[in-house]
Scaffold this motif. Structure first.
Motif, PDB file in Angstrom:
ATOM      1  N   PRO A 178       0.836  -1.196   0.000  1.00 18.16           N
ATOM      2  CA  PRO A 178       0.000   0.000   0.000  1.00 18.16           C
ATOM      3  C   PRO A 178       0.875   1.252   0.000  1.00 18.16           C
ATOM      4  CG  PRO A 178      -0.645  -1.520   1.744  1.00 18.16           C
ATOM      5  CD  PRO A 178       0.676  -1.986   1.220  1.00 18.16           C
ATOM      6  N   LEU A 186      -4.297   5.977   2.955  1.00 16.32           N
ATOM      7  CA  LEU A 186      -4.084   5.162   1.761  1.00 16.32           C
ATOM      8  C   LEU A 186      -4.309   5.977   0.500  1.00 16.32           C
ATOM      9  CD1 LEU A 186      -3.714   2.184   0.638  1.00 16.32           C
ATOM     10  CD2 LEU A 186      -6.211   2.098   0.589  1.00 16.32           C
ATOM     11  N   ILE A 189      -1.847   1.531  -4.378  1.00 17.95           N
ATOM     12  CA  ILE A 189      -1.055   0.336  -4.092  1.00 17.95           C
ATOM     13  C   ILE A 189      -0.031   0.123  -5.206  1.00 17.95           C
ATOM     14  CG2 ILE A 189      -2.806  -0.951  -2.775  1.00 17.95           C
ATOM     15  CD1 ILE A 189      -3.105  -2.614  -5.460  1.00 17.95           C
ATOM     16  N   PRO A 237      -6.151  -3.793   0.811  1.00 17.51           N
ATOM     17  CA  PRO A 237      -5.779  -2.873   1.890  1.00 17.51           C
ATOM     18  C   PRO A 237      -7.003  -2.572   2.764  1.00 17.51           C
ATOM     19  CG  PRO A 237      -5.243  -1.950  -0.281  1.00 17.51           C
ATOM     20  CD  PRO A 237      -6.071  -3.162  -0.517  1.00 17.51           C
ATOM     21  N   LEU A 245      -4.352   3.562   6.791  1.00 20.75           N
ATOM     22  CA  LEU A 245      -4.054   2.148   6.588  1.00 20.75           C
ATOM     23  C   LEU A 245      -3.892   1.429   7.928  1.00 20.75           C
ATOM     24  CD1 LEU A 245      -3.245   0.009   4.393  1.00 20.75           C
ATOM     25  CD2 LEU A 245      -0.877   0.577   4.972  1.00 20.75           C
TER      26      LEU A 245
END
Lengths: 455, 455
Positions: A178, A186, A189, A237, A245
């Motif tokens: 991530p 986040l 990715i 994620p 995250l």
């Protein structure tokens, strides 16, 4: 190279079971057996054995293999094994597990075992496990792995790979990396594969998949797993309510979630409570307990059929031949209803049918029922003419068309109605539909008989 | 960051369906819709639409997204889309697919489409596709990806990573790297993760997992997929009969195999033929066709119940009250049998019950049946006393115990017997068990009545 493990059977018949070997105290044979079989086969054998013998066999495994085998076991079996272990072995085993596997085991463990497990952990491991256990039952947070290597997007590929090397040793998976901003939100990715295939001086930002699929820790774990299967993502994620995250749901945990959900759906479809343990290890009373409730409820519901038959006792006495066809007619209705219910429950589970399709499903199942009922009527009339003559045969034929149309409609509609009422659609089992169709089908039969025969 | 895709529902209710948008010729809205939704959502919508409208919508996608969406579709839908495409778009699409996805589509395509697909391919792609199609139906060879990066074990980590970079660009997955000897025989595997985490001058040989799990190309694809799920392997190396590496079975293909097998099992459990298409896209006749055969066979089998009732017509005429309990009793038997059958079919599918467990299963299901029958007898006797008095109530109670024991035994045994006869155990459907128990249950009921009531 040996025979492929798939060739004959996933579970080859073993010449002598581990249970027999251990019970007969053939220690050398047992050690040899344990050394020559793969961890998942050993786990299978342990799950089938009684707790005492399984505990003895488990202690014969060397330390590394013990952990692998232990992680392959279901939580119930893990607890049984743990109870028989001395403190230091216990601690080694529990400390060696991945945090999400440990949380999974603790979810189902009695308080005494849970306390002993948490007490044996290092502070770091204990904190991670406790965090997972803080999420609600059935949520993604309970199943995710919290050890994730996250990247910042202004790294070069070389720097990113160095980060993976430095921090990745303990992370369960590093295939999905991530990408986060400074406040750990986040933003995308990167696949490890892309890093490896790119030149070292390329920028991570050029490889990032922005707007990635993700889940929140409080989301339904089963739905997140099904989403992963639809998108073919290896790892998903997981973020908290502020988009930070917090972990990764891995493909093997997703597989387990889906397998458990499917097993549960199948059990419910046959009118059993879902049962997570091993079939061969369950006792007779345990198996009975999981089936008893629904079976009793259905029997009580079936007393409706007694009332209906009694209400039409007069009709039945005048034309005794009608009784002969009761099992066949309600059987056909039950089968047609069960087919429709199963098709709809599965279509809903894999996302083909949505709540808003209710009217469409009613209309199509009703027509399917008429088509099938028409077909069965041709066969049924033939049988009835042979046994009792034309007049009752007409009643049988008409009833078959009506009963099949009614049963398919009910079978297809009930799972959708359940969903609208926020009940798991899989609870609408084939036996439930069958029982409902039994009583209402009898009404259809007797009313048709009265109208056609004029009795 | 937007709402989590899992939050409300895997398949959110869309304000207006793509079908409506396209049918009403709102091209701008359609383009916007297609741009703002994820490929798997677009594929879901296309699968629900009629072929003509789906074809129009598909052509609105830009080239890259078109391929991603196309690969998410089921083979039947892929063919429908292909048929409406012009030659160069057709060629681009088919050439861009992974060889195993292409083979999967061709397996189910009519000869005309298959020919056009193969003709449009480059020699290299055509050869790979043809090789996959050469393996038997349902075998691992049909589902594996043939593009694998294999390593030799006398490389250093640095050299190995360079090999991956050079050859890996076209391989569908490089997370599992099979290690082969000079004659391409499989000797082990290395995980890409291990290479990345190790120092560049380490030897690959120190990271190799020897004796890896593998499958042969001719093995059953479903069993290989279930093995992967048990061992939690991401990808499974596939070898030919001479142990030479020929491909990899990837986790997403394994997932699809298992989902298809489970859907099939569920369909069979309800007495339908397995149906691979989308529920909402299937026509009424199609749905009916998949259910008709079993429904008809079961109706014919149910004529046994007519014969049994006729054989005991005398008993029934003397004690008319007996007719009242027929639906309830055979219903209870059918439910108990269906529970046992479903539990055993699932336990066999996930490998908990083996062929050699037959006698153990008979013995435990028989006892479970007695326990459940005893419970139901208490309820049933109560009902019967209320409706018709003590004498018939005794008959009802005794019958419930006998019928449940018999039904559970039959339900648990039939899937195992099917396996011994090399029939898919899932074919032993709940309706099949129910129908069998209906006829035999009636015999139990009437014989009990004759003995208890002396008529």
């Amino acid at each position: 190279m040996p025979q492929s493990p798939v060739a004959d059977d996933l579970h080859p018949e073993l010449p002598e079971s581990l249970q027999d070997i251990v019970e007969n105290q053939h220690l050398h044979t047992a050690l040899e057996w344990l050394e020559t079989h793969q961890p998942h086969i050993i786990a299978d054998e342990l799950a089938r054995m009684d707790n005492v013998t399984a505990g003895i066999a488990f202690r014969l495994l060397d330390k590394d293999r013990a952990l692998t085998v232990f992680e392959e076991l279901e939580p119930v079996d893990q607890q049984a094994i743990l109870e028989g272990l001395r403190d230091h072995t216990f601690r080694d085993l529990v400390e060696g597990m991945d945090p999400d596997d440990r949380a999974r085991m603790l979810r189902e463990a009695p308080a005494k075992v849970a306390k002993r497990v948490l007490a044996g952990l290092s502070t770091h491991e204990r904190r991670m496990t406790a965090a997972l256990l803080g999420y609600p039952e059935g949520s993604v947070g309970r199943y995710m792995t919290p050890e994730v290597v996250a990247l910042s997007q202004d790294l070069t590929v070389e720097q990113a790979l160095r980060t993976v090397r430095e921090k990745g040793a303990h992370a369960e998976t590093v295939y999905t990396l991530p990408v986060v901003d400074r406040s750990r939100r986040l933003t995308g990715i990167v696949e490890l594969r892309e890093l490896v295939l790119s030149p070292p001086d390329a920028m991570v930002s050029t490889l990032v998949v922005t707007r990635p699929t993700f889940a929140r820790a409080a989301d339904s774990a089963e739905q997140a797993a099904r989403l992963m299967r639809e998108t073919n993502d290896l790892n998903l994620p997981v973020v908290d309510s502020e988009d930070r995250l917090v972990g990764l749901l891995t493909f093997d945990d997703a597989d387990e979630l889906i397998e458990a959900a499917d097993t549960e759906d199948m059990a419910r479809q046959s009118g059993s409570a879902p049962w997570a343990g091993h079939y061969m290890a369950a006792g007779v009373w345990q198996l009975a307990r999981y089936r008893a409730l629904w079976l009793s409820l259905l029997l009580v519901a079936a007393t409706l059929t007694v009332s209906v038959t009694r209400a039409f006792e007069g009709t039945l006495e005048q034309v005794a031949a009608l009784a002969m066809f009761i099992p066949m007619l309600i059987g056909a209705g039950g089968n047609a209803g069960a087919q429709a219910a199963t098709a709809c429950v599965r279509a809903m589970a894999v996302g083909e049918v949505r709540g808003s399709d209710l009217l469409k499903v009613i209309w199509r199942e009703c027509r399917v029922g008429v088509v099938l009922g028409g077909l069965l009527a041709v066969l049924g009339v033939g049988v009835a003419v042979a046994f009792v003559g034309a007049k009752v045969a007409v009643v049988v034929g008409v009833t078959l068309v009506l009963i099949c149309a009614w049963a398919a409609t009910i079978g297809g509609t009930m799972p959708l109605l359940a969903k609208r009422l926020r009940i798991d659609p899989a609870v609408v089992s084939a036996p439930m539909v069958t029982t409902l169709v039994d009583a209402t089908g009898l009404v259809i039969y007797f009313v048709t008989a009265k109208l056609v025969l004029g009795v």
